[in-house]
Design a protein around this motif. Sequence first.
Motif, PDB file in Angstrom:
ATOM      1  N   THR B 146       0.874  -1.390   0.174  1.00 11.47           N
ATOM      2  CA  THR B 146       0.141   0.180   0.084  1.00 11.47           C
ATOM      3  C   THR B 146       0.776   1.338   0.439  1.00 11.47           C
ATOM      4  OG1 THR B 146      -1.658  -1.212   1.425  1.00 11.47           O
ATOM      5  CG2 THR B 146      -2.359   1.090   0.651  1.00 11.47           C
ATOM      6  N   ALA B 147       2.047   0.856   0.754  1.00 16.47           N
ATOM      7  CA  ALA B 147       3.322   2.500   0.694  1.00 16.47           C
ATOM      8  C   ALA B 147       3.431   2.891  -0.557  1.00 16.47           C
ATOM      9  CB  ALA B 147       4.208   2.191   2.101  1.00 16.47           C
ATOM     10  N   VAL B 148       3.966   1.428  -0.780  1.00 18.92           N
ATOM     11  CA  VAL B 148       4.992   2.101  -2.404  1.00 18.92           C
ATOM     12  C   VAL B 148       2.956   2.454  -3.409  1.00 18.92           C
ATOM     13  CG1 VAL B 148       5.363   0.206  -4.651  1.00 18.92           C
ATOM     14  CG2 VAL B 148       6.119  -0.283  -2.357  1.00 18.92           C
ATOM     15  N   LEU B 149       2.586   1.771  -3.519  1.00 20.08           N
ATOM     16  CA  LEU B 149       1.355   2.228  -4.443  1.00 20.08           C
ATOM     17  C   LEU B 149       0.869   3.901  -3.930  1.00 20.08           C
ATOM     18  CD1 LEU B 149      -0.923   2.054  -6.198  1.00 20.08           C
ATOM     19  CD2 LEU B 149      -2.591   1.119  -4.250  1.00 20.08           C
ATOM     20  N   GLY B 150       0.943   4.137  -2.717  1.00 16.99           N
ATOM     21  CA  GLY B 150       0.988   5.517  -2.173  1.00 16.99           C
ATOM     22  C   GLY B 150       1.793   6.863  -2.930  1.00 16.99           C
ATOM     23  N   LEU B 151       2.871   5.883  -2.716  1.00 13.54           N
ATOM     24  CA  LEU B 151       4.680   6.565  -3.349  1.00 13.54           C
ATOM     25  C   LEU B 151       4.647   6.588  -5.217  1.00 13.54           C
ATOM     26  CD1 LEU B 151       7.047   4.861  -1.226  1.00 13.54           C
ATOM     27  CD2 LEU B 151       6.443   7.089  -0.638  1.00 13.54           C
ATOM     28  N   ALA B 152       4.100   5.759  -5.740  1.00 10.58           N
ATOM     29  CA  ALA B 152       4.024   5.401  -6.630  1.00 10.58           C
ATOM     30  C   ALA B 152       2.832   6.867  -7.140  1.00 10.58           C
ATOM     31  CB  ALA B 152       3.435   4.951  -7.391  1.00 10.58           C
ATOM     32  N   LEU B 153       2.078   7.251  -6.673  1.00 11.38           N
ATOM     33  CA  LEU B 153       0.782   7.975  -6.571  1.00 11.38           C
ATOM     34  C   LEU B 153       1.144   9.657  -6.132  1.00 11.38           C
ATOM     35  CD1 LEU B 153      -2.365   6.128  -6.070  1.00 11.38           C
ATOM     36  CD2 LEU B 153      -1.710   6.222  -8.212  1.00 11.38           C
ATOM     37  N   GLY B 154       2.351   9.957  -5.415  1.00 13.87           N
ATOM     38  CA  GLY B 154       2.533  10.860  -5.428  1.00 13.87           C
ATOM     39  C   GLY B 154       2.635  11.498  -3.682  1.00 13.87           C
ATOM     40  N   PHE B 155       2.221  10.227  -3.184  1.00 10.15           N
ATOM     41  CA  PHE B 155       2.205  10.282  -1.511  1.00 10.15           C
ATOM     42  C   PHE B 155       4.180  10.811  -1.372  1.00 10.15           C
ATOM     43  CE2 PHE B 155       3.511   8.277   2.723  1.00 10.15           C
ATOM     44  CZ  PHE B 155       3.388   9.395   3.463  1.00 10.15           C
ATOM     45  N   ARG B 156       4.671  12.035  -0.343  1.00 12.60           N
ATOM     46  CA  ARG B 156       5.504  12.063  -0.116  1.00 12.60           C
ATOM     47  C   ARG B 156       5.595  12.236   1.174  1.00 12.60           C
ATOM     48  NH1 ARG B 156       6.189  10.587  -3.401  1.00 12.60           N
ATOM     49  NH2 ARG B 156       7.238  10.958  -6.093  1.00 12.60           N
ATOM     50  N   PRO B 157       6.511  11.206   2.299  1.00 13.62           N
ATOM     51  CA  PRO B 157       6.271  11.392   3.743  1.00 13.62           C
ATOM     52  C   PRO B 157       7.821  12.547   3.882  1.00 13.62           C
ATOM     53  CG  PRO B 157       7.472   9.911   3.084  1.00 13.62           C
ATOM     54  CD  PRO B 157       7.280  10.121   1.640  1.00 13.62           C
ATOM     55  N   GLY B 158       7.288  13.334   4.656  1.00  8.12           N
ATOM     56  CA  GLY B 158       8.230  14.573   4.963  1.00  8.12           C
ATOM     57  C   GLY B 158       9.024  14.138   6.370  1.00  8.12           C
ATOM     58  N   ALA B 159       8.869  13.087   6.963  1.00  2.00           N
ATOM     59  CA  ALA B 159       9.546  12.684   8.220  1.00  2.00           C
ATOM     60  C   ALA B 159      11.150  11.425   7.113  1.00  2.00           C
ATOM     61  CB  ALA B 159       9.751  11.975   9.532  1.00  2.00           C
ATOM     62  N   GLY B 160      10.853  11.633   5.853  1.00  2.00           N
ATOM     63  CA  GLY B 160      11.501  10.123   4.628  1.00  2.00           C
ATOM     64  C   GLY B 160      11.405   9.392   5.480  1.00  2.00           C
ATOM     65  N   ALA B 161      12.006   7.844   4.928  1.00  2.00           N
ATOM     66  CA  ALA B 161      11.919   6.647   4.798  1.00  2.00           C
ATOM     67  C   ALA B 161      11.933   5.755   6.479  1.00  2.00           C
ATOM     68  CB  ALA B 161      12.703   5.879   4.565  1.00  2.00           C
ATOM     69  N   VAL B 162      12.251   6.809   7.132  1.00  2.00           N
ATOM     70  CA  VAL B 162      12.414   6.242   8.235  1.00  2.00           C
ATOM     71  C   VAL B 162      10.914   6.848   9.368  1.00  2.00           C
ATOM     72  CG1 VAL B 162      13.648   6.777  11.287  1.00  2.00           C
ATOM     73  CG2 VAL B 162      15.406   6.693   8.674  1.00  2.00           C
ATOM     74  N   GLY B 163      10.683   7.507   8.884  1.00  2.00           N
ATOM     75  CA  GLY B 163       9.142   8.036   9.580  1.00  2.00           C
ATOM     76  C   GLY B 163       8.242   6.656   9.044  1.00  2.00           C
ATOM     77  N   LEU B 164       8.277   6.567   7.922  1.00  2.00           N
ATOM     78  CA  LEU B 164       7.203   5.467   7.588  1.00  2.00           C
ATOM     79  C   LEU B 164       7.438   3.876   8.110  1.00  2.00           C
ATOM     80  CD1 LEU B 164       5.379   5.667   4.576  1.00  2.00           C
ATOM     81  CD2 LEU B 164       7.369   5.049   3.708  1.00  2.00           C
ATOM     82  N   VAL B 165       8.958   4.241   8.784  1.00  2.00           N
ATOM     83  CA  VAL B 165       8.736   2.477   8.797  1.00  2.00           C
ATOM     84  C   VAL B 165       8.620   2.084  10.219  1.00  2.00           C
ATOM     85  CG1 VAL B 165      10.713   0.938   9.812  1.00  2.00           C
ATOM     86  CG2 VAL B 165      10.796   2.006   7.166  1.00  2.00           C
ATOM     87  N   LEU B 166       8.446   4.047  10.873  1.00  2.00           N
ATOM     88  CA  LEU B 166       7.927   3.260  12.519  1.00  2.00           C
ATOM     89  C   LEU B 166       6.419   3.134  12.600  1.00  2.00           C
ATOM     90  CD1 LEU B 166      10.733   6.475  14.288  1.00  2.00           C
ATOM     91  CD2 LEU B 166      11.117   4.293  14.414  1.00  2.00           C
ATOM     92  N   ALA B 167       5.871   4.052  11.759  1.00  6.18           N
ATOM     93  CA  ALA B 167       4.808   4.000  11.117  1.00  6.18           C
ATOM     94  C   ALA B 167       4.260   3.145  11.426  1.00  6.18           C
ATOM     95  CB  ALA B 167       3.627   4.870  10.185  1.00  6.18           C
TER      96      ALA B 167
END
Lengths: 324, 279
Positions: B146-167
């Motif tokens: 789901t995250a990969v799909l989101g990134l492909a659609l233009g989702f940009r996590p402000g805290a980068g990969a670390v934030g995404l992994v912690l989430a």
Amino acid sequence: MHSDFAIRTNGLTKAFGKTRAVDGIDLTVTAGTVYGVLGPNGAGKTTTIRMLTTLLPPDAGSAEVFGHDVVREAETVRGLISLTGQFASVDDTLTGRQNLNLLARLTGYSRAVARQRAVELLGAFDLADAGDRMVRTYSGGMQRRLDIAASVLSAPRLIFLDEPTAGLDPRSRNQVWDAVRTVVAGGTTVLLTTQYLEEADQLADRIAVIDNGEVIAEGTPGELKASVGGGAVHVRLLDATQRQFAEQVLTRVLGAPVRPDPDPARLSVSASDPGRAGEALTALTAAGVAVADFSLGQPSLDEVFLTLTAGPAGIATGAEVNAV
Amino acid sequence: MSTVSKAPAPVAALDAILRTLERPQPPGALSATLTLAWRAAIKAKNTAVEQLFDAMMMPIVFLLIFNYLFGGAFAGSTDNYLQVFLPGVLVMAAVMQTMATGHTISLDIAKGIYDRFRSMPFWQPASLVGTMVTDLGRYLVTLTLTAVLGLALGFRPGAGAVGLVLAMLLILAFAFAFAWIFTTISLLVRSPDSIQAQSMLLMAVVFCSNIFVESSTMPGWIRAIVDVNPISHLSTAVRGLVHGTVTAGQIGLVALSIGILLVVFGPLTMVLYRKRKNG
């Protein structure tokens, strides 16, 4: 706490709604023996096993396994027993090897020992070739053997086998019996339930006959046979319509009522005196009854069972046989 | 009638094995759990494709429909909405999966092997926790895709990969605790027919959260409900983690929810599990 008794129950009772599935059962099983619990479907055999294996708390009464209460010391009891349930207690979506591996690990063996035990037991139960097939593809006999292999894996002191040969062909049944005998020879106590008298006769040192949740007879196979009287005359008629007539002749000559039998062509009458038996045959022939087979012998456990479950008096002629 | 059978070769082998067997100490809780997780993993592998399809359908459909159909209305533009909505979809994807965990367990424990498990002296919750641990892997796959799909659609996590992994880790912890609700329900309601009703109910709980829109846009009475929904707390904390604005209080609320779920539904499940009449 040591005990010579593998199992001792006192007034064990379990009700489901209004049905008293187990109604005050007292059992004493000596360690190192095979104990047979014999009864028709719905007699309370499985419910009794479920209480003894800590799966179901009794409503009343108590049960001990090697001196440990099945309720208060359930954890200790679980460490001494193993259960082969009525429906395969193995996972049919795993292979035979995976099943044994899994149960060996859950018993506490290390990874390496578990793997080795699985190989050994697959071999000993003639399943080596099928070890990597899903259990779903096994025949009934193979599933049962795997089930018993899984039960001996944990080196239990007491094994419960709930109808171990139900639905098996004679060859598979003999294999299961051999396995049970081997386990017992090693000193393990076995409690098995069965609907088959032959099975109880073959394997059990003592038998409890249960019906409607109660023990209606208990003893060695020999004692149970003797309890319905010494020997018996067995007659098989060529023509079942002559049954009533034949009954009259036999009752007159032998002075005992004919026992109920589901087969209308078969008559059994208690007779301890071989001389009288001879007279009976003569009388039947003289009366014009066509006899296909005539024999004098010990009563079979089948007769014991039918007699016992037929009614309180046991020998009430013509009583409904509702146990089969 | 009584024939003495000659012991065939396999019986002699069995006798030899029996002589060497000695019962070991029961395994520890962790070992029992991992062993049963291994079993669940083997079983899951057999139906991996179907499971993945089931698991991915919902997040994909929701992500596309909500983002492109409603995103503009909700947040001015679909791109703005995606930044807020994707963390919510992650939460929803995992939470919806916990129902499948309960369902799997309820079908599984009807099998004969559970009679054997229950009559063995290992740590009994392992029979259920094993499956739940394995399902964490399933949730993780869903979250990652789901995250990969989101990134492909233009989702940009402000805290980068670390934030995404912690989430994602926080979501996994919450989902593990939340799954106990469904183990409880599946032991109480034994018919699998109730899956539809359970699914609608869970959907309602998910919608009564701030996954789709901020509670500040809602009327007071519904806002009160949404604001106490633990799923709202989770999605707030997840948004904070991915965009780098998380507060200790937000994480604390999620931790509290996890604790309460475990303390209430864990023991409840185990009591029901032990009481189950037939295997």
